[in-house]
Each structure stands twice: as structure tokens, then as C-alpha cells.
Write a protein that holds these residues in place. Structure first.
Motif, PDB file in Angstrom:
ATOM      1  N   ALA A 140      -3.052  -4.675  50.041  1.00 13.84           N
ATOM      2  CA  ALA A 140      -3.856  -5.720  49.771  1.00 13.84           C
ATOM      3  C   ALA A 140      -5.275  -5.522  49.668  1.00 13.84           C
ATOM      4  CB  ALA A 140      -3.603  -6.786  50.814  1.00 13.84           C
ATOM      5  N   LEU A 141      -5.706  -4.566  50.604  1.00 13.20           N
ATOM      6  CA  LEU A 141      -7.041  -3.950  50.273  1.00 13.20           C
ATOM      7  C   LEU A 141      -7.533  -3.448  49.075  1.00 13.20           C
ATOM      8  CD1 LEU A 141      -9.967  -3.671  51.731  1.00 13.20           C
ATOM      9  CD2 LEU A 141      -9.055  -1.978  53.207  1.00 13.20           C
ATOM     10  N   ILE A 142      -6.496  -2.374  48.890  1.00 14.20           N
ATOM     11  CA  ILE A 142      -6.934  -1.506  47.568  1.00 14.20           C
ATOM     12  C   ILE A 142      -6.707  -2.465  46.366  1.00 14.20           C
ATOM     13  CG2 ILE A 142      -5.619   0.042  46.232  1.00 14.20           C
ATOM     14  CD1 ILE A 142      -4.963   1.770  48.630  1.00 14.20           C
ATOM     15  N   GLU A 143      -5.629  -3.654  46.324  1.00 13.82           N
ATOM     16  CA  GLU A 143      -5.590  -4.271  45.006  1.00 13.82           C
ATOM     17  C   GLU A 143      -6.929  -4.968  44.824  1.00 13.82           C
ATOM     18  OE1 GLU A 143      -2.065  -6.600  46.003  1.00 13.82           O
ATOM     19  OE2 GLU A 143      -0.606  -5.144  45.301  1.00 13.82           O
ATOM     20  N   THR A 144      -7.339  -5.386  46.021  1.00 17.63           N
ATOM     21  CA  THR A 144      -8.680  -6.418  45.881  1.00 17.63           C
ATOM     22  C   THR A 144      -9.784  -5.397  45.228  1.00 17.63           C
ATOM     23  OG1 THR A 144      -8.239  -7.807  47.597  1.00 17.63           O
ATOM     24  CG2 THR A 144     -10.490  -7.541  47.049  1.00 17.63           C
ATOM     25  N   ASN A 145     -10.037  -4.107  45.794  1.00 16.45           N
ATOM     26  CA  ASN A 145     -11.109  -3.210  45.376  1.00 16.45           C
ATOM     27  C   ASN A 145     -10.943  -2.701  43.816  1.00 16.45           C
ATOM     28  OD1 ASN A 145     -13.058  -2.401  47.391  1.00 16.45           O
ATOM     29  ND2 ASN A 145     -11.285  -2.805  48.673  1.00 16.45           N
ATOM     30  N   ILE A 146      -9.735  -2.537  43.603  1.00 17.09           N
ATOM     31  CA  ILE A 146      -9.312  -2.073  42.251  1.00 17.09           C
ATOM     32  C   ILE A 146      -9.661  -3.055  41.293  1.00 17.09           C
ATOM     33  CG2 ILE A 146      -7.352  -1.592  40.450  1.00 17.09           C
ATOM     34  CD1 ILE A 146      -5.942  -0.038  42.462  1.00 17.09           C
ATOM     35  N   ASP A 147      -9.138  -4.303  41.602  1.00 17.83           N
ATOM     36  CA  ASP A 147      -9.810  -5.602  40.597  1.00 17.83           C
ATOM     37  C   ASP A 147     -11.131  -5.711  40.502  1.00 17.83           C
ATOM     38  OD1 ASP A 147      -9.147  -8.057  39.288  1.00 17.83           O
ATOM     39  OD2 ASP A 147      -9.922  -8.734  40.854  1.00 17.83           O
ATOM     40  N   ARG A 148     -11.863  -5.688  41.637  1.00 21.26           N
ATOM     41  CA  ARG A 148     -13.254  -5.508  41.801  1.00 21.26           C
ATOM     42  C   ARG A 148     -14.083  -4.616  40.728  1.00 21.26           C
ATOM     43  NH1 ARG A 148     -14.530  -5.121  47.270  1.00 21.26           N
ATOM     44  NH2 ARG A 148     -14.104  -7.139  47.222  1.00 21.26           N
ATOM     45  N   ARG A 149     -13.472  -3.346  40.868  1.00 17.37           N
ATOM     46  CA  ARG A 149     -14.012  -2.112  40.048  1.00 17.37           C
ATOM     47  C   ARG A 149     -13.712  -2.225  38.403  1.00 17.37           C
ATOM     48  NH1 ARG A 149     -14.490  -0.911  45.185  1.00 17.37           N
ATOM     49  NH2 ARG A 149     -15.631   0.454  45.845  1.00 17.37           N
ATOM     50  N   GLU A 150     -12.493  -2.878  38.292  1.00 17.65           N
ATOM     51  CA  GLU A 150     -12.111  -2.746  36.940  1.00 17.65           C
ATOM     52  C   GLU A 150     -13.037  -4.116  36.406  1.00 17.65           C
ATOM     53  OE1 GLU A 150      -7.767  -1.411  36.598  1.00 17.65           O
ATOM     54  OE2 GLU A 150      -8.151  -3.428  37.003  1.00 17.65           O
ATOM     55  N   ARG A 151     -13.366  -5.028  36.895  1.00 15.44           N
ATOM     56  CA  ARG A 151     -14.046  -6.263  36.364  1.00 15.44           C
ATOM     57  C   ARG A 151     -15.631  -5.686  36.252  1.00 15.44           C
ATOM     58  NH1 ARG A 151     -14.705 -10.089  39.408  1.00 15.44           N
ATOM     59  NH2 ARG A 151     -13.317  -9.609  41.504  1.00 15.44           N
ATOM     60  N   LYS A 152     -15.979  -5.089  37.306  1.00 18.04           N
ATOM     61  CA  LYS A 152     -17.526  -4.421  37.393  1.00 18.04           C
ATOM     62  C   LYS A 152     -17.612  -3.318  35.855  1.00 18.04           C
ATOM     63  CE  LYS A 152     -20.825  -1.773  39.801  1.00 18.04           C
ATOM     64  NZ  LYS A 152     -21.059  -0.635  40.856  1.00 18.04           N
ATOM     65  N   ASP A 185     -20.562   0.328  33.398  1.00 22.40           N
ATOM     66  CA  ASP A 185     -20.947   1.502  34.297  1.00 22.40           C
ATOM     67  C   ASP A 185     -19.630   2.205  34.751  1.00 22.40           C
ATOM     68  OD1 ASP A 185     -21.597   3.131  36.294  1.00 22.40           O
ATOM     69  OD2 ASP A 185     -22.574   1.456  37.780  1.00 22.40           O
ATOM     70  N   LYS A 186     -19.348   3.491  34.407  1.00 19.42           N
ATOM     71  CA  LYS A 186     -18.143   4.207  34.817  1.00 19.42           C
ATOM     72  C   LYS A 186     -18.465   5.064  35.776  1.00 19.42           C
ATOM     73  CE  LYS A 186     -16.424   3.501  30.201  1.00 19.42           C
ATOM     74  NZ  LYS A 186     -15.705   4.213  28.819  1.00 19.42           N
ATOM     75  N   SER A 187     -19.474   4.892  36.614  1.00 19.36           N
ATOM     76  CA  SER A 187     -19.832   6.045  37.625  1.00 19.36           C
ATOM     77  C   SER A 187     -18.750   5.875  38.810  1.00 19.36           C
ATOM     78  CB  SER A 187     -20.992   5.407  38.486  1.00 19.36           C
ATOM     79  OG  SER A 187     -21.285   4.452  38.895  1.00 19.36           O
ATOM     80  N   GLU A 188     -17.915   4.859  38.951  1.00 22.38           N
ATOM     81  CA  GLU A 188     -16.715   4.781  39.800  1.00 22.38           C
ATOM     82  C   GLU A 188     -15.492   4.912  39.410  1.00 22.38           C
ATOM     83  OE1 GLU A 188     -17.277   0.906  41.982  1.00 22.38           O
ATOM     84  OE2 GLU A 188     -19.204   1.458  42.716  1.00 22.38           O
ATOM     85  N   GLN A 189     -15.177   5.557  38.323  1.00 28.41           N
ATOM     86  CA  GLN A 189     -14.061   5.795  37.666  1.00 28.41           C
ATOM     87  C   GLN A 189     -13.163   6.783  38.485  1.00 28.41           C
ATOM     88  OE1 GLN A 189     -12.223   4.560  35.003  1.00 28.41           O
ATOM     89  NE2 GLN A 189     -13.583   4.281  33.247  1.00 28.41           N
ATOM     90  N   ALA A 190     -13.929   7.802  39.114  1.00 26.94           N
ATOM     91  CA  ALA A 190     -12.891   8.891  39.843  1.00 26.94           C
ATOM     92  C   ALA A 190     -12.424   8.127  41.025  1.00 26.94           C
ATOM     93  CB  ALA A 190     -13.959   9.813  40.267  1.00 26.94           C
ATOM     94  N   GLU A 191     -13.355   7.121  41.565  1.00 25.49           N
ATOM     95  CA  GLU A 191     -12.700   6.442  42.834  1.00 25.49           C
ATOM     96  C   GLU A 191     -11.780   5.550  42.577  1.00 25.49           C
ATOM     97  OE1 GLU A 191     -14.619   3.552  46.389  1.00 25.49           O
ATOM     98  OE2 GLU A 191     -15.929   5.543  45.577  1.00 25.49           O
ATOM     99  N   LEU A 192     -11.967   4.867  41.356  1.00 26.41           N
ATOM    100  CA  LEU A 192     -10.997   3.672  40.925  1.00 26.41           C
ATOM    101  C   LEU A 192      -9.544   4.583  40.472  1.00 26.41           C
ATOM    102  CD1 LEU A 192     -10.225   0.970  39.727  1.00 26.41           C
ATOM    103  CD2 LEU A 192     -11.237   1.743  37.725  1.00 26.41           C
ATOM    104  N   ALA A 193      -9.696   5.857  39.903  1.00 24.16           N
ATOM    105  CA  ALA A 193      -8.297   6.541  39.920  1.00 24.16           C
ATOM    106  C   ALA A 193      -7.853   7.015  40.952  1.00 24.16           C
ATOM    107  CB  ALA A 193      -8.691   7.683  38.771  1.00 24.16           C
ATOM    108  N   LEU A 194      -8.576   7.202  42.083  1.00 24.99           N
ATOM    109  CA  LEU A 194      -7.953   7.892  43.409  1.00 24.99           C
ATOM    110  C   LEU A 194      -7.399   6.257  44.091  1.00 24.99           C
ATOM    111  CD1 LEU A 194      -7.699   9.440  45.812  1.00 24.99           C
ATOM    112  CD2 LEU A 194      -9.778   9.059  46.517  1.00 24.99           C
ATOM    113  N   LEU A 195      -7.991   5.213  43.947  1.00 25.51           N
ATOM    114  CA  LEU A 195      -7.348   4.134  44.490  1.00 25.51           C
ATOM    115  C   LEU A 195      -6.106   3.697  43.838  1.00 25.51           C
ATOM    116  CD1 LEU A 195     -10.605   1.699  44.905  1.00 25.51           C
ATOM    117  CD2 LEU A 195      -9.149   2.932  46.584  1.00 25.51           C
TER     118      LEU A 195
END
Length: 350
Positions: A123-135, A141-151
Motif C-alpha cells: 500500500a505504501l509503495i503504490e501510494t508513492n509510485i502514484d505520487r511520483r508518476e503524477r509529479k 522532472d525526471k530526477s526521481e526516475q531511478a527511485e521510481l523504477a526501484l519502487l
């Protein structure tokens, strides 16, 4: 070091907490209160060093135990409320399983607890993936792409009903995930809480759970929480006599600490001088300069060298002069990997 004690209601969590900390918290407490206790880590080496250097005080390492409210096994329905922010900060979980009651099903209970942690992490990861994809979509801003891929990799692991601790991660990926404090990423010390009548079969009972043991991820110990909680109320002589009578060689607190150190890959180095003899806890593989920082950041920053003596050599030769004459006093540089029981004097300049 902070260890969180978790388990289903009536599993004996608080009884084990009382046995480990010497407290007398009422069991069967449904107030959702979190109990805390700080325990000195038993280490016979400190007393032996103190006999030689006569310090003003002896300071053992410490472990903090946190006894959390029982888990329901409801997974996402619990909304994460059963894991407080403080409990999430624990370095490992002690998972207490009921193996004493007539209808005990410890293996099923363990699976429910693992499932709950996996679902809450999901649940925590799904929320953070959604937040980063919307951002990314809104700002470019693609600075968090690596973290998004890891999540997303983490989410795929959880969807396979596997805990995150089973993932093989690079050091930089470990660092990315640290702030999330994922539950299923934490090592587990599984405690089978058995009945007094089963003490003679403790090894056999534990043998049925050895498949869950994996170095650095999951460890196992078997104890009777009820008996152990009674032991801590006795004086040393009575305790030893009672332990001999019922066949307990190591008290619960020492079992838990030994297993926790093994699980987390921890060791202790020692310092010995007139002001204080002290144990310091570090990760196995820590270099001398990093170990110096455990004492004080100034010592790490101004590190020159470490004067190192193995504990056994210190006890054998007793004095600095004798150690030096026997060639047992070593001068080590900042990359020296500290060993368990090293007695160290750091030289530094700031």
C-alpha cells in the motif's frame, strides 16, 4: 540498537518483553500502549578488563526493546495503524509466536504476520509510485526516475507475496529505500513461545522451523516466556538453581541478544582505561576510522591510528608494557577491519 517485539494478541509478546527487560507489565493489555525497556548487553569481557585497569565505571552496550500492540492479521485493512512510527524505526523485529496453547498454529500465525507486513508495504509503495508518476507528468522532472523504477521492482516482489528483504539490492538502492522504513525489509527473529511442559522438546520443536532461518534475514529461538518472566524476579543464586532444575542453560534476554547480534551482523569492540571500560556496538566489517566515529565524530575526523590488542591477549599479558614486549600491541590504520573483542585506543588530532 532498537528491537521491536511484534506478534498476534495473546502470543506472549508482553511476557517475552518482561522476561527480556525485567519489567512487570500486565499481560493481556488491550490499551494499545507501547512499552519500552533498555537492557544492558551481558559481556563478561568488561568485568575481566576492569579487574586489570580498575576503571571508575563499566559501561556495557545497550539494546532498547519495544513491545507493540498485537497485530490483527488484517493487512491493508489495518491502514498501517498497528505499526507506529517508532516501531518502524526498529532495526529488526522479534516476532513472538504462540506455540503453547492447545489450539496453537505458529506457522499459520507467522504467515499471517508476514502477509500483513507485505500488504502494508504494498500500500505504501503504490501510494508513492502514484505520487511520483503524477509529479513527472505535471513537471517533466525526471530526477526521481531511478527511485521510481526501484519502487516498481519492489512492488513486483511484493505482488509475488515475497518480503522485500528477499531482494538483492545494490548499496545505492539500499540507501534509496532506507527512508521508507519498509516492514518486510527488516530482519526477523522468530521466537517460538512454548509451554513449560514442552521445554524438554525445545530443540525438536525448533527443528520444525529451521526452513525459515536464513542468515542475515531470519533467525529462530525457542523459549518459554512464562518461565523466563518468573526467572527475572529471582536473585542470581535462585535463578541459577531454578534454571538448572528445569534445564535452561541461557536466560531469555541473552538468547534474544545473541540471536539479534547474529541476525544484524553486529560485534563489539572495547575501550579500557582508568575513566571507563566500555563496549561499543558496530557492524561486522566496520573499519577502524568508522568505528572511531561511534565514540565521537571528532575522533573519526582526526583519526591518526588505532592501537589494537585482541581481548585474549590483553587478559594473558595484563599490562601495556608486557603486551608491547610480546608484540601483541598492533598499530593499525584507518582501513583496518575491527574484530569482535578488539581492545582499541584511538589516536587522533583535530
Amino acid at each position: 540498537m532498537k528491537l521491536g517485539i511484534i506478534g498476534k494478541p495473546q502470543s506472549g509478546k508482553t511476557t517475552v518483553f518482561n522476561a527480556a527487560t525485567g519489567q512487570q507489565i500486565g499481560v493481556g493489555d488491550f490499551s494499545q500502549a507501547v512499552h519500552r525497556g533498555v537492557v544492558k548487553v551481558p559481556d563478561h569481557r568488561l568485568e575481566q578488563l576492569a579487574e586489570l585497569v580498575h576503571p571508575k565505571k563499566i559501561t556495557p552496550a545497550e539494546i532498547e526493546f519495544i513491545d507493540a500492540p498485537g497485530l490483527s492479521g488484517k493487512g491493508k485493512e489495518s491502514a498501517g495503524l498497528e505499526f507506529s512510527a517508532e516501531l518502524r524505526q526498529a532495526e529488526a523485529f522479534i516476532t513472538v509466536l504462540d506455540a503453547f496453547s492447545d489450539n496453537a498454529s505458529p506457522e499459520a500465525d507467522l504467515q499471517e504476520i508476514l502477509d500483513e507486513m507485505i500488504l502494508l508495504d504494498q500500500a505504501l509503495i503504490e501510494t508513492n509510485i502514484d505520487r511520483r508518476e503524477r509529479k513527472i507528468k505535471l513537471t517533466g522532472d525526471k530526477s526521481e526516475q531511478a527511485e521510481l523504477a526501484l519502487l516498481k521492482r519492489c512492488l513486483a516482489t511484493l505482488e509475488e507475496e515475497r518480503p522485500l528483504i528477499d531482494m538483492q539490492l545494490a548499496p545505492e538502492e539500499e540507501k534509496m529505500l532506507r527512508g521508507y522504513q519498509f516492514l518486510s525489509r527488516k530482519p526477523l527473529l522468530i521466537v517460538l513461545n512454548i509451554a513449560e511442559s514442552d521445554l524438554a522438546q525445545a530443540d525438536t520443536i525448533g527443528g520444525g522451523f529451521t526452513r525459515f532461518v536464513e542468515p542475515g534475514r531470519r533467525e529462530l529461538t525457542v523459549l518459554c516466556g512464562k518461565i523466563e518472566a518468573e526467572l527475572v524476579a529471582l536473585d542470581e543464586a535462585e535463578r541459577r538453581l531454578f534454571m538448572d532444575d528445569i534445564g535452561i542453560s541461557v536466560p531469555a534476554v541473552e538468547q534474544l541478544i545473541q540471536k539479534a547480534y547474529s541476525l544484524l551482523g553486529l560485534i563489539s569492540f572495547l575501550t579500557a582505561g582508568e575513566p571507563e571500560v566500555r563496549a561499543w556496538t558496530i557492524r561486522r566489517g566496520t573499519t577502524a576510522q568508522r568505528a572511531a566515529g561511534v565514540i565521537h565524530s571528532d575522533i573519526e575526523r582526526g583519526f591518526i591510528r588505532a592501537e589494537v590488542v585482541a581481548f585474549d591477549d590483553y587478559i594473558t599479558y595484563k599490562t601495556h608494557a608486557a603486551l608491547k614486549a610480546a608484540g601483541k600491541l598492533r598499530l593499525e590504520g584507518k582501513e583496518y577491519v575491527v574484530a569482535d573483542g578488539d581492545v582499541i585506543l584511538f589516536r587522533f588530532n583535530v
